[in-house]
Design a protein around this motif. Structure first.
Motif, PDB file in Angstrom:
ATOM      1  N   ASN A 130     -14.630  10.654  -0.331  1.00 45.48           N
ATOM      2  CA  ASN A 130     -15.111   9.799   0.757  1.00 45.48           C
ATOM      3  C   ASN A 130     -14.090   8.861   1.379  1.00 45.48           C
ATOM      4  O   ASN A 130     -14.227   8.473   2.538  1.00 45.48           O
ATOM      5  N   PHE A 131     -13.084   8.433   0.611  1.00 45.96           N
ATOM      6  CA  PHE A 131     -12.166   7.428   1.158  1.00 45.96           C
ATOM      7  C   PHE A 131     -10.798   7.553   0.475  1.00 45.96           C
ATOM      8  O   PHE A 131     -10.484   6.804  -0.446  1.00 45.96           O
ATOM      9  N   PRO A 132      -9.966   8.516   0.922  1.00 43.38           N
ATOM     10  CA  PRO A 132      -8.658   8.722   0.296  1.00 43.38           C
ATOM     11  C   PRO A 132      -7.600   7.724   0.788  1.00 43.38           C
ATOM     12  O   PRO A 132      -6.523   8.097   1.248  1.00 43.38           O
ATOM     13  N   HIS A 133      -7.945   6.467   0.699  1.00 43.53           N
ATOM     14  CA  HIS A 133      -7.045   5.374   1.076  1.00 43.53           C
ATOM     15  C   HIS A 133      -7.190   4.275   0.020  1.00 43.53           C
ATOM     16  O   HIS A 133      -8.268   4.078  -0.536  1.00 43.53           O
ATOM     17  N   THR A 134      -6.126   3.555  -0.232  1.00 40.52           N
ATOM     18  CA  THR A 134      -6.189   2.461  -1.200  1.00 40.52           C
ATOM     19  C   THR A 134      -5.693   1.167  -0.573  1.00 40.52           C
ATOM     20  O   THR A 134      -4.587   1.113  -0.023  1.00 40.52           O
ATOM     21  N   PHE A 135      -6.536   0.137  -0.623  1.00 47.79           N
ATOM     22  CA  PHE A 135      -6.098  -1.208  -0.268  1.00 47.79           C
ATOM     23  C   PHE A 135      -5.212  -1.723  -1.396  1.00 47.79           C
ATOM     24  O   PHE A 135      -5.559  -1.619  -2.566  1.00 47.79           O
ATOM     25  N   MET A 136      -4.053  -2.279  -1.020  1.00 45.26           N
ATOM     26  CA  MET A 136      -3.135  -2.815  -2.023  1.00 45.26           C
ATOM     27  C   MET A 136      -2.572  -4.141  -1.554  1.00 45.26           C
ATOM     28  O   MET A 136      -2.206  -4.299  -0.383  1.00 45.26           O
ATOM     29  N   GLY A 137      -2.524  -5.089  -2.482  1.00 42.26           N
ATOM     30  CA  GLY A 137      -1.944  -6.381  -2.180  1.00 42.26           C
ATOM     31  C   GLY A 137      -2.743  -7.153  -1.143  1.00 42.26           C
ATOM     32  O   GLY A 137      -3.927  -6.902  -0.886  1.00 42.26           O
ATOM     33  N   LEU A 138      -2.063  -8.120  -0.510  1.00 41.58           N
ATOM     34  CA  LEU A 138      -2.655  -8.961   0.531  1.00 41.58           C
ATOM     35  C   LEU A 138      -1.708  -9.023   1.715  1.00 41.58           C
ATOM     36  O   LEU A 138      -0.485  -8.968   1.549  1.00 41.58           O
ATOM     37  N   CYS A 179      -1.370  -8.262 -12.056  1.00 41.54           N
ATOM     38  CA  CYS A 179      -1.718  -9.381 -11.169  1.00 41.54           C
ATOM     39  C   CYS A 179      -1.608  -9.039  -9.690  1.00 41.54           C
ATOM     40  O   CYS A 179      -1.585  -9.929  -8.839  1.00 41.54           O
ATOM     41  N   VAL A 180      -1.535  -7.740  -9.377  1.00 42.05           N
ATOM     42  CA  VAL A 180      -1.498  -7.285  -7.985  1.00 42.05           C
ATOM     43  C   VAL A 180      -2.827  -6.617  -7.663  1.00 42.05           C
ATOM     44  O   VAL A 180      -3.282  -5.716  -8.379  1.00 42.05           O
ATOM     45  N   LEU A 181      -3.481  -7.060  -6.595  1.00 44.90           N
ATOM     46  CA  LEU A 181      -4.769  -6.504  -6.194  1.00 44.90           C
ATOM     47  C   LEU A 181      -4.617  -5.080  -5.674  1.00 44.90           C
ATOM     48  O   LEU A 181      -3.647  -4.754  -4.974  1.00 44.90           O
ATOM     49  N   HIS A 182      -5.580  -4.235  -5.997  1.00 46.84           N
ATOM     50  CA  HIS A 182      -5.605  -2.860  -5.513  1.00 46.84           C
ATOM     51  C   HIS A 182      -7.030  -2.336  -5.626  1.00 46.84           C
ATOM     52  O   HIS A 182      -7.750  -2.674  -6.549  1.00 46.84           O
ATOM     53  N   ALA A 183      -7.407  -1.505  -4.670  1.00 49.60           N
ATOM     54  CA  ALA A 183      -8.760  -0.930  -4.622  1.00 49.60           C
ATOM     55  C   ALA A 183      -8.625   0.581  -4.511  1.00 49.60           C
ATOM     56  O   ALA A 183      -8.707   1.149  -3.421  1.00 49.60           O
ATOM     57  N   LYS A 237       4.152 -11.085  -5.187  1.00 47.94           N
ATOM     58  CA  LYS A 237       4.034  -9.622  -5.137  1.00 47.94           C
ATOM     59  C   LYS A 237       2.880  -9.184  -4.235  1.00 47.94           C
ATOM     60  O   LYS A 237       2.963  -8.141  -3.574  1.00 47.94           O
ATOM     61  N   ASN A 238       1.790  -9.944  -4.198  1.00 47.89           N
ATOM     62  CA  ASN A 238       0.647  -9.552  -3.375  1.00 47.89           C
ATOM     63  C   ASN A 238       0.930  -9.648  -1.886  1.00 47.89           C
ATOM     64  O   ASN A 238       0.472  -8.805  -1.113  1.00 47.89           O
ATOM     65  N   VAL A 239       1.644 -10.668  -1.457  1.00 51.16           N
ATOM     66  CA  VAL A 239       1.880 -10.854  -0.020  1.00 51.16           C
ATOM     67  C   VAL A 239       3.259 -10.343   0.402  1.00 51.16           C
ATOM     68  O   VAL A 239       3.733 -10.652   1.501  1.00 51.16           O
ATOM     69  N   ASP A 240       3.891  -9.550  -0.436  1.00 47.74           N
ATOM     70  CA  ASP A 240       5.207  -8.974  -0.156  1.00 47.74           C
ATOM     71  C   ASP A 240       5.188  -8.220   1.173  1.00 47.74           C
ATOM     72  O   ASP A 240       4.453  -7.245   1.330  1.00 47.74           O
ATOM     73  N   PRO A 241       5.984  -8.619   2.165  1.00 47.66           N
ATOM     74  CA  PRO A 241       5.997  -7.908   3.443  1.00 47.66           C
ATOM     75  C   PRO A 241       6.588  -6.501   3.331  1.00 47.66           C
ATOM     76  O   PRO A 241       6.406  -5.677   4.228  1.00 47.66           O
TER      77      PRO A 241
END
Length: 410
Positions: free
Chosen positions: A161-169, A212-216, A272-276
């Motif tokens: 259904n959703f072959p994409h992953t949200f990562m970081g901020l 400690c890095v967000l990922h979905a 690490k989360n807001v790493d550009p």
């Protein structure tokens, strides 16, 4: 049963396989997720443990780590060695033959096999979450968890259904933005994905995810070498219209911090989360380690790179062409799963099953001891298609492995 008796049983299996142990499939359910149906487990067995336990959406490899599931038996997540009708946990075998099994350096430092890997298979995305650092998890007597992803082409015949992953901020996100998301937890979707970016997932590539890095994680089948821990915190309150309990946010947080929103936000590694340059610093493409089609085999790095300056795990994908053999020497123990074809690994016959019933013992998974890996293991393709396997290694086995970003240089 005494340790002496168990040690003798493990010795019999080690000697019979000449340092290569056959492992039974280890299935793990998740009550808060929806299985994707691509692990070759029979559809009628997806809820073999009962709907209250959830669907089976994970298969763990060479695991000595128990699954942190509510209501789970003590051995859920543990791999079992099988030999001539005998059965015992890989954890027990390592505990009794540690230096031979995983190498004296790793045994002396950890007194266990400190990593594991899994196939992770879901119908849709899962909540935006993080895994605690070693320091954070130690507050509850647990271990932190860096992890990695590789998307095996053989299992990803559909993206679901959703072959994409949200990562970081997104750069510019503030801690107050995320605190307000937590404040809105019981109001429906807390909107945390508004502050993140989704990356399209591509079979045959991967990612390295520090603690400690967000990922979905999205809906591709994922091969995940990782540290031997099952800690996490879910920061998203709803996924695809389904509620995520607050308990899944704070299950690995000290009890006196369960409602401390500032503490929960501070758990995140902000830099690490807001790493550009998040993709450049975390995205992996395979790098050929040895061989070529002309030589009859190709051995590729699929997971590599350091986490906070440390090599905590790594993995390779070996392809052997029909009618060919290759002897591979590795510098440490490895857990291995076959993803295509059939052949022999040492003296053991292996093949990739099409259909697996719950409780069935397959011939697609082995554990290769450190001693045997260093001596060399011969992989022979006995079939008519390519023979493909994934194998992962523990910490500090390959200090000269590639670094993140090296694929672009080559």
């Amino acid at each position: 049963m005494s340790d002496q008796q168990l040690a003798a049983r493990a010795r019999a299996a080690l000697d019979a396989g000449e340092g290569i142990l056959r492992l039974a499939p280890t299935w793990v359910p998740r009550s808060f997720l929806m299985p994707g149906g691509r692990l070759k487990l029979a559809p009628q067995d997806l809820y073999a443990l009962g709907t209250h336990r959830g669907g089976i959406d994970e298969r763990w490899f060479a695991s000595t780590t128990p699954a942190a599931n509510e209501g789970a038996p003590a051995d859920e997540g543990l791999s079992y060695v099988v030999h001539n009708g005998d059965k015992f946990t890989l954890r027990d075998a390592v505990g009794l033959h540690g230096a031979e099994m995983i190498g004296s350096t790793m045994w002396d430092k950890y007194k266990k096999w400190p990593v594991y890997s899994k196939f992770f298979d879901n119908l849709g995305p899962i909540p935006h979450h993080m895994h605690q650092s070693a320091e954070q998890a130690a507050l509850l007597g647990r271990e932190g968890k860096p992890e990695s992803y590789y998307f095996p082409p053989q299992l990803n015949w559909t993206g679901n259904n959703f072959p994409h992953t949200f990562m970081g901020l997104e750069p510019g996100t503030t801690k107050e933005d995320i605190r307000r998301c937590l404040e809105r937890w019981d109001e429906g979707d807390n909107g945390i994905l508004d502050f993140s970016k989704a990356y399209r997932l591509k079979p045959g590539t991967g990612w390295l995810i520090p603690p400690c890095v967000l990922h979905a994680p999205g809906s591709l089948v994922t091969y995940e070498p990782q540290w031997g821990s099952d800690v996490f915190g879910m920061y998203q309150s709803m996924v695809e219209g389904r509620r995520v309990p607050w308990d899944l946010l704070v299950k690995d947080v000290p009890e006196d911090k369960h409602r401390d929103l500032d503490y929960l936000v501070e758990q995140l590694d902000w830099e690490k989360n807001v790493d550009p340059n998040f993709k450049a610093n975390n995205y992996l493409e395979p790098i050929v380690h040895a061989g070529s089609e002309a030589e009859g085999f190709v051995d590729k790095w699929i997971v590599y790179g350091k986490v906070d300056g440390k090599e905590v795990f790594s993995a390779r994908e070996l392809t052997v062409y029909p009618g060919q053999s290759v002897t591979i020497k590795d510098q440490g123990a490895t857990g291995l799963i076959v993803t295509q074809g059939r052949g022999t690994i040492g003296k053991l016959d292996v093949d990739c099953p099409v259909f697996i019933r719950y409780g069935e013992v397959t011939k697609d998974e082995v554990f290769i001891t450190a001693k045997r890996a260093k001596e060399g293991v011969t992989y022979t393709n006995t079939g008519t298609e390519v023979f493909v396997s994934l194998r992962y290694f523990g910490p500090d086995v390959h200090p000269n492995a590639p670094n993140v970003g090296d694929a672009r240089k080559s």
